[in-house]
Design an enzyme around this catalytic site. Structure first.
Site, PDB file in Angstrom:
ATOM      1  N   ARG A  78     -11.385 -81.163 -52.213  1.00  0.00           N
ATOM      2  CA  ARG A  78     -11.773 -81.193 -53.382  1.00  0.00           C
ATOM      3  C   ARG A  78     -12.611 -82.986 -53.531  1.00  0.00           C
ATOM      4  O   ARG A  78     -12.751 -83.234 -54.199  1.00  0.00           O
ATOM      5  CB  ARG A  78      -9.611 -82.824 -53.643  1.00  0.00           C
ATOM      6  CG  ARG A  78      -8.667 -82.156 -54.001  1.00  0.00           C
ATOM      7  CD  ARG A  78      -7.477 -82.000 -53.805  1.00  0.00           C
ATOM      8  NE  ARG A  78      -6.456 -81.713 -54.088  1.00  0.00           N
ATOM      9  CZ  ARG A  78      -4.475 -81.347 -53.694  1.00  0.00           C
ATOM     10  NH1 ARG A  78      -4.769 -82.560 -53.106  1.00  0.00           N
ATOM     11  NH2 ARG A  78      -4.013 -80.279 -54.310  1.00  0.00           N
ATOM     12  N   GLY A 126       7.832 -67.464 -47.321  1.00  0.00           N
ATOM     13  CA  GLY A 126       7.665 -68.589 -48.522  1.00  0.00           C
ATOM     14  C   GLY A 126       6.887 -67.598 -49.627  1.00  0.00           C
ATOM     15  O   GLY A 126       5.651 -67.867 -49.780  1.00  0.00           O
ATOM     16  N   ASN A 175      12.839 -80.023 -45.843  1.00  0.00           N
ATOM     17  CA  ASN A 175      12.147 -79.039 -45.431  1.00  0.00           C
ATOM     18  C   ASN A 175      12.329 -79.600 -44.293  1.00  0.00           C
ATOM     19  O   ASN A 175      11.749 -78.219 -43.647  1.00  0.00           O
ATOM     20  CB  ASN A 175      10.305 -79.334 -45.960  1.00  0.00           C
ATOM     21  CG  ASN A 175       9.867 -79.044 -47.293  1.00  0.00           C
ATOM     22  OD1 ASN A 175      11.459 -78.909 -48.425  1.00  0.00           O
ATOM     23  ND2 ASN A 175       9.893 -79.777 -48.039  1.00  0.00           N
ATOM     24  N   ARG A 221       6.513 -87.721 -50.287  1.00  0.00           N
ATOM     25  CA  ARG A 221       6.419 -87.041 -49.962  1.00  0.00           C
ATOM     26  C   ARG A 221       7.572 -86.677 -48.795  1.00  0.00           C
ATOM     27  O   ARG A 221       7.904 -86.087 -48.033  1.00  0.00           O
ATOM     28  CB  ARG A 221       4.930 -86.976 -49.289  1.00  0.00           C
ATOM     29  CG  ARG A 221       4.013 -85.717 -49.742  1.00  0.00           C
ATOM     30  CD  ARG A 221       2.904 -85.858 -48.125  1.00  0.00           C
ATOM     31  NE  ARG A 221       1.198 -84.498 -49.164  1.00  0.00           N
ATOM     32  CZ  ARG A 221       0.636 -85.312 -50.320  1.00  0.00           C
ATOM     33  NH1 ARG A 221       0.450 -86.826 -50.480  1.00  0.00           N
ATOM     34  NH2 ARG A 221      -0.233 -84.243 -50.968  1.00  0.00           N
ATOM     35  N   HIS A 277      -2.203 -86.311 -44.144  1.00  0.00           N
ATOM     36  CA  HIS A 277      -1.827 -86.004 -45.665  1.00  0.00           C
ATOM     37  C   HIS A 277      -1.308 -86.481 -47.023  1.00  0.00           C
ATOM     38  O   HIS A 277       0.039 -86.046 -46.431  1.00  0.00           O
ATOM     39  CB  HIS A 277      -1.378 -84.300 -45.722  1.00  0.00           C
ATOM     40  CG  HIS A 277      -1.328 -83.686 -46.960  1.00  0.00           C
ATOM     41  ND1 HIS A 277      -3.127 -83.658 -47.686  1.00  0.00           N
ATOM     42  CD2 HIS A 277      -0.358 -82.549 -47.533  1.00  0.00           C
ATOM     43  CE1 HIS A 277      -3.005 -82.932 -49.132  1.00  0.00           C
ATOM     44  NE2 HIS A 277      -1.331 -82.160 -48.691  1.00  0.00           N
TER      45      HIS A 277
END
Ligand code: TXD
Length: 316
Positions: free
Chosen positions: A155, A13, A99, A92, A179
């Protein structure tokens, strides 16, 4: 004659995250890098561009691009970023089916051409995609992991440092779980130069940081409007590659296969791992409060929902 090993790092990718991983790996001279993508010319163009920055940035990594999986043969580490990125308003889980098909195809090729590699999955929804990759690859689970916790804790580190106006280098933290909005940031394991943040910030400020961390991906999507974050995600995946190829044994939160740890079985989720040349060499089991344990299990339920959805669609 002394011959040092040059590692071969493959990035599947060549989009925003993948190209940035290639760039960061080149900057750190972690090895030779092969970028691959289904779009003709894209990995070749990005690889050439990164190569041409080399004389100025001072790296010696060979960076090449290809559309042919035969070129990934002999890879030591494969970073999988192939897939669609989340668009505004898209969850998601919306990404799951599309995906899932991409990851299945990519993994069939990795198993065929790079059967001894260590695989780091980045594609969302992360915890489900890495579980799918593990099943499709048939590799030992130590050699299949997902990147999310390094990003989520980076983060949180940034938010703590901004809040206290201290160096980000001084902030350490740990974010577990899946996640997504159900991730489990752990203030009790968050320190500033060894000082627990619970001694530096009032509860409501800590709660706000935890919330901002949970929504960290969405915050960037809302700002960019036409894409999702990639600098910090790529830096995070690169940190995992670095730890593996240099056998550094860094403790990083990664999506790892759980076989009873934290009371969870046959699932991938974010937990603290020792990463080294063998991949996930050990999972550390932290002592958690009742609330944190409950959040972790809620997080696991979200992942299992995704796994079930893939099973229902015949992808798994
Ligand atoms: O924390 C995390 N794990 C994440 C995950 C943080 C940021 C981004 N995250 C996810 O990574 C995101 O939701 C996506 O699922 C992936 C890649 O994100 P990116 O922003 O790099 O997406 P791009 O720019 O659209 O790039 C994806 C590339 C694009 O060039 C496609 O042509 C390619 O993937 N692609 C493929 N390559 C190879 N093989 C196949 N089958 C394929 N399909 C698409």
């Amino acid at each position: 004659m002394l011959v040092g090993k040059r590692f071969k790092i493959v990035v599947v990718g060549a989009g925003n995250v993948g190209a940035s991983v290639a760039q960061y790996c080149a900057e750190l001279d972690l090895g030779d890098i092969v970028l691959t993508d289904v779009v003709e010319g894209l990995p070749q163009g990005k690889a050439l561009d990164i190569t041409e920055a080399g004389p100025i940035r001072g790296y010696t990594a060979r960076v090449t691009g290809t559309n042919d999986y035969a070129d990934i043969a002999g890879a030591d580490v494969v970073v999988v970023t192939a897939g669609l990125a989340r668009k505004p308003g898209m969850t998601r889980l919306d990404l799951l089916e599309k995906n899932g098909a991409i990851i299945s195809d990519v993994c069939a090729n990795i198993a065929k051409y790079a059967p001894n590699s260590i695989v780091i999955v980045v594609t969302n929804p992360l915890d489900v995609m890495v579980y799918l990759a593990y099943k499709k690859l048939g590799f030992p689970h130590q050699r299949v992991m997902g990147m999310a916790g390094v990003l989520d804790s980076a983060r949180m580190r940034a938010f703590v440092a901004m809040e206290l106006n201290v160096s980000m280098k001084n902030v350490d933290t740990m974010v577990l779980g899946s996640h997504g909005d159900d991730m489990v940031p752990l203030p009790q394991y968050t320190t500033v130069s060894g000082i627990p943040i619970t001694k530096l910030l009032p509860k409501e400020r800590i709660d706000a940081i935890v919330e901002r961390t949970r929504k960290g991906g969405g915050e960037i999507v809302a700002l960019l409007k036409t894409g999702s974050a990639y600098y910090a995600p790529a830096a995070s995946a690169t940190r995992m590659v670095q730890t593996i190829v240099r056998d550094e044994k860094q403790i990083l939160p990664c999506a790892a296969y759980l076989d009873g740890q934290y009371g969870l079985q046959d699932i991938y989720m974010g937990v603290p791992c020792i990463l080294g040349a063998e991949g996930v060499e050990r999972i550390l089991e932290l002592e958690l409060t009742q609330d944190e344990k409950a959040s972790l299990h809620k997080s696991a339920e979200e992942v299992r929902t995704g796994i079930r959805a893939l099973q229902e669609r015949g992808v798994l």
